[in-house]
Design an enzyme around this catalytic site. Sequence first.
Site, PDB file in Angstrom:
ATOM      1  N   CYS A 100      29.844   4.148  -4.326  1.00  0.00           N
ATOM      2  CA  CYS A 100      29.753   4.128  -5.793  1.00  0.00           C
ATOM      3  C   CYS A 100      29.112   2.846  -6.297  1.00  0.00           C
ATOM      4  O   CYS A 100      29.062   2.607  -7.491  1.00  0.00           O
ATOM      5  CB  CYS A 100      31.122   4.350  -6.435  1.00  0.00           C
ATOM      6  SG  CYS A 100      32.302   3.016  -6.222  1.00  0.00           S
ATOM      7  N   CYS A 153      32.558   0.324  -9.678  1.00  0.00           N
ATOM      8  CA  CYS A 153      34.003   0.171  -9.582  1.00  0.00           C
ATOM      9  C   CYS A 153      34.421  -1.213 -10.070  1.00  0.00           C
ATOM     10  O   CYS A 153      33.960  -2.220  -9.541  1.00  0.00           O
ATOM     11  CB  CYS A 153      34.433   0.375  -8.128  1.00  0.00           C
ATOM     12  SG  CYS A 153      36.203   0.483  -7.931  1.00  0.00           S
ATOM     13  N   CYS A 208      34.114   7.718  -5.148  1.00  0.00           N
ATOM     14  CA  CYS A 208      32.716   7.963  -4.803  1.00  0.00           C
ATOM     15  C   CYS A 208      32.011   8.380  -6.089  1.00  0.00           C
ATOM     16  O   CYS A 208      32.644   8.466  -7.141  1.00  0.00           O
ATOM     17  CB  CYS A 208      32.560   8.983  -3.679  1.00  0.00           C
ATOM     18  SG  CYS A 208      33.010  10.676  -4.066  1.00  0.00           S
TER      19      CYS A 208
END
Length: 141
Positions: free
Chosen positions: A89, A93, A15
């Site tokens: 997020c 990522c 996150c």
Amino acid sequence: MSAPAAPRLSVLFVCVHNAGRSQMGAAFLTRLGGDRVEVRSAGSAPADAVNPAVVQAMAEVGIDISAATPKVLTTEAVRSSDVVITMGCGDACPVFPGKRYLDWRLDDPAGRGVNAVRPIRDDIEQRVRGLLAELGIPTAP
């Protein structure tokens, strides 16, 4: 002669601040998956400390994360994980072929009190239990 042990599955929770949702996910998976799962968590912009309301909410269900510290998301953490669970997020990522990615849309507990964190905590616990069942990994007592 016994068969070799199956390799442990590695799961990474991500996150933004690694101070709430991903910490709860990692703590529940560690508790419920036991030594059958390797658990990591990280954030794309880690906070200085885990959200105190999250620590309190987890303590209410018998899980102490008071010593947990937010960690920065690294390419290596993603590369070495079998399952990557993102929790808000965005595109921070990195994506690698052969990894399983799950996006769990959850409210962000940042700036909220424990009363607002409890339903998020409970949702995460149910999702972790579902993931373990889906992967065929029995939950620890």
